[in-house]
Design a protein around this motif. Structure first.
Motif, PDB file in Angstrom:
ATOM      1  N   TRP A 254      -1.445   5.740   1.238  1.00  0.00           N
ATOM      2  CA  TRP A 254      -0.326   5.452   2.120  1.00  0.00           C
ATOM      3  C   TRP A 254       0.863   6.330   1.724  1.00  0.00           C
ATOM      4  CZ3 TRP A 254      -0.692   2.255   6.281  1.00  0.00           C
ATOM      5  CH2 TRP A 254      -1.788   1.394   6.338  1.00  0.00           C
ATOM      6  N   PHE A 255       1.507   6.877   2.733  1.00  0.00           N
ATOM      7  CA  PHE A 255       2.762   7.593   2.584  1.00  0.00           C
ATOM      8  C   PHE A 255       3.800   6.883   3.449  1.00  0.00           C
ATOM      9  CE2 PHE A 255       1.780  11.716   0.505  1.00  0.00           C
ATOM     10  CZ  PHE A 255       0.411  11.578   0.408  1.00  0.00           C
ATOM     11  N   ARG A 256       5.052   7.211   3.221  1.00  0.00           N
ATOM     12  CA  ARG A 256       6.089   6.667   4.093  1.00  0.00           C
ATOM     13  C   ARG A 256       7.169   7.717   4.321  1.00  0.00           C
ATOM     14  NH1 ARG A 256       8.723   2.115  -0.004  1.00  0.00           N
ATOM     15  NH2 ARG A 256       9.795   3.575  -1.405  1.00  0.00           N
ATOM     16  N   GLN A 257       7.843   7.569   5.444  1.00  0.00           N
ATOM     17  CA  GLN A 257       8.918   8.499   5.780  1.00  0.00           C
ATOM     18  C   GLN A 257      10.073   7.720   6.364  1.00  0.00           C
ATOM     19  OE1 GLN A 257       7.738  11.788   8.283  1.00  0.00           O
ATOM     20  NE2 GLN A 257       9.496  12.994   7.626  1.00  0.00           N
ATOM     21  N   ALA A 258      11.186   7.743   5.652  1.00  0.00           N
ATOM     22  CA  ALA A 258      12.410   7.106   6.122  1.00  0.00           C
ATOM     23  C   ALA A 258      13.209   8.111   6.954  1.00  0.00           C
ATOM     24  CB  ALA A 258      13.234   6.622   4.935  1.00  0.00           C
ATOM     25  N   PRO A 259      14.089   7.633   7.817  1.00  0.00           N
ATOM     26  CA  PRO A 259      14.886   8.552   8.647  1.00  0.00           C
ATOM     27  C   PRO A 259      15.643   9.561   7.803  1.00  0.00           C
ATOM     28  CG  PRO A 259      15.144   6.308   9.424  1.00  0.00           C
ATOM     29  CD  PRO A 259      14.366   6.224   8.139  1.00  0.00           C
ATOM     30  N   GLY A 260      15.514  10.828   8.165  1.00  0.00           N
ATOM     31  CA  GLY A 260      16.225  11.880   7.465  1.00  0.00           C
ATOM     32  C   GLY A 260      15.650  12.276   6.124  1.00  0.00           C
ATOM     33  N   ARG A 261      14.510  11.729   5.773  1.00  0.00           N
ATOM     34  CA  ARG A 261      13.909  12.027   4.483  1.00  0.00           C
ATOM     35  C   ARG A 261      12.500  12.589   4.665  1.00  0.00           C
ATOM     36  NH1 ARG A 261      15.192   7.545   0.019  1.00  0.00           N
ATOM     37  NH2 ARG A 261      14.608   9.366  -1.229  1.00  0.00           N
ATOM     38  N   GLU A 262      12.015  13.220   3.615  1.00  0.00           N
ATOM     39  CA  GLU A 262      10.671  13.769   3.654  1.00  0.00           C
ATOM     40  C   GLU A 262       9.632  12.652   3.486  1.00  0.00           C
ATOM     41  OE1 GLU A 262      11.577  18.234   1.831  1.00  0.00           O
ATOM     42  OE2 GLU A 262      10.331  16.825   0.717  1.00  0.00           O
ATOM     43  N   ARG A 263       8.445  12.951   3.952  1.00  0.00           N
ATOM     44  CA  ARG A 263       7.352  12.012   3.772  1.00  0.00           C
ATOM     45  C   ARG A 263       7.005  11.946   2.278  1.00  0.00           C
ATOM     46  NH1 ARG A 263       2.516  12.147   8.078  1.00  0.00           N
ATOM     47  NH2 ARG A 263       4.425  12.211   9.348  1.00  0.00           N
ATOM     48  N   GLU A 264       6.836  10.740   1.766  1.00  0.00           N
ATOM     49  CA  GLU A 264       6.582  10.583   0.347  1.00  0.00           C
ATOM     50  C   GLU A 264       5.367   9.695   0.087  1.00  0.00           C
ATOM     51  OE1 GLU A 264       9.994   8.732  -1.454  1.00  0.00           O
ATOM     52  OE2 GLU A 264       9.633   6.802  -0.489  1.00  0.00           O
ATOM     53  N   PHE A 265       4.735   9.979  -1.021  1.00  0.00           N
ATOM     54  CA  PHE A 265       3.573   9.223  -1.453  1.00  0.00           C
ATOM     55  C   PHE A 265       3.968   7.804  -1.835  1.00  0.00           C
ATOM     56  CE2 PHE A 265      -0.346   8.318  -3.535  1.00  0.00           C
ATOM     57  CZ  PHE A 265      -0.033   7.687  -4.737  1.00  0.00           C
ATOM     58  N   VAL A 266       3.110   6.840  -1.495  1.00  0.00           N
ATOM     59  CA  VAL A 266       3.333   5.454  -1.876  1.00  0.00           C
ATOM     60  C   VAL A 266       2.223   4.958  -2.796  1.00  0.00           C
ATOM     61  CG1 VAL A 266       3.537   3.078  -1.055  1.00  0.00           C
ATOM     62  CG2 VAL A 266       4.591   4.940   0.241  1.00  0.00           C
TER      63      VAL A 266
ATOM     64  N   LEU B 105       9.835  -7.098  -0.714  1.00  0.00           N
ATOM     65  CA  LEU B 105      10.304  -5.924   0.016  1.00  0.00           C
ATOM     66  C   LEU B 105      11.820  -5.780  -0.077  1.00  0.00           C
ATOM     67  CD1 LEU B 105       7.885  -6.159   3.030  1.00  0.00           C
ATOM     68  CD2 LEU B 105       8.176  -4.141   1.580  1.00  0.00           C
ATOM     69  N   LYS B 106      12.257  -4.527  -0.099  1.00  0.00           N
ATOM     70  CA  LYS B 106      13.661  -4.189  -0.209  1.00  0.00           C
ATOM     71  C   LYS B 106      14.070  -3.360   1.004  1.00  0.00           C
ATOM     72  CE  LYS B 106      13.111  -3.803  -5.231  1.00  0.00           C
ATOM     73  NZ  LYS B 106      13.271  -2.916  -6.409  1.00  0.00           N
ATOM     74  N   PRO B 107      15.350  -3.350   1.350  1.00  0.00           N
ATOM     75  CA  PRO B 107      15.789  -2.516   2.474  1.00  0.00           C
ATOM     76  C   PRO B 107      15.392  -1.052   2.308  1.00  0.00           C
ATOM     77  CG  PRO B 107      17.504  -4.074   1.916  1.00  0.00           C
ATOM     78  CD  PRO B 107      16.434  -4.214   0.855  1.00  0.00           C
ATOM     79  N   GLU B 108      15.353  -0.559   1.090  1.00  0.00           N
ATOM     80  CA  GLU B 108      14.971   0.847   0.874  1.00  0.00           C
ATOM     81  C   GLU B 108      13.488   1.100   1.104  1.00  0.00           C
ATOM     82  OE1 GLU B 108      16.659  -1.163  -1.239  1.00  0.00           O
ATOM     83  OE2 GLU B 108      16.111  -0.751  -3.339  1.00  0.00           O
ATOM     84  N   ASP B 109      12.703   0.057   1.345  1.00  0.00           N
ATOM     85  CA  ASP B 109      11.300   0.242   1.723  1.00  0.00           C
ATOM     86  C   ASP B 109      11.161   0.510   3.230  1.00  0.00           C
ATOM     87  OD1 ASP B 109      10.504  -2.402  -0.551  1.00  0.00           O
ATOM     88  OD2 ASP B 109      10.195  -0.248  -0.874  1.00  0.00           O
TER      89      ASP B 109
END
Length: 124
Positions: free
Chosen positions: A35-47, A85-89
């Motif tokens: 699983w990866f995730r991508q937040a608005p304005g950020r690069e896709r990152e490994f989870v 879960l946190k808002p930064e997730d």
């Protein structure tokens, strides 16, 4: 391999969600999944990632201890159980598959197949 992710939604901080990703088209056990995730304005990152047998698992440090990756090779499904879960997730979460190993999967450039993404929103 076709990947179909589901399970995203809106949850309050401290809550839990379970993401699912169903695979079809190839022999599922031959692929490490992740699983990866991508937040608005950020690069896709490994989870998180898991080997074909499920015996090896890797996690990004901020989710280690809160998220658990698992797979059911009989059903061709990989899961991401998320708790505390946190808002930064908050992000779009993508499932991914690679013919390399679970540790190899940690860079987006090494992914062979991507799912379409499912949105997770954590409110404070």
């Amino acid at each position: 391999v076709q990947l179909q992710a589901s399970g995203g939604g809106v949850v309050q901080a401290g809550g839990s969600l379970r993401l699912s990703c169903e695979a079809s088209g190839r022999t599922f056990i031959n692929y490490a999944m992740g699983w990866f995730r991508q937040a608005p304005g950020r690069e896709r990152e490994f989870v998180a990632s898991i080997s074909g047998s499920g015996g090896s698992k890797y996690y990004k440090d901020p989710v280690n201890g809160r998220f658990v990756i698992s797979r059911d090779n009989a059903k061709n499904v990989v899961y991401l159980q998320m708790k505390s879960l946190k808002p930064e997730d908050t992000a779009i979460y993508y499932c991914a598959a690679t013919a390399g190993g679970a540790s190899y999967l940690r860079l987006p450039s090494r992914i062979d197949y991507w799912g379409q993404g499912t949105l997770v929103t954590v409110s404070s």
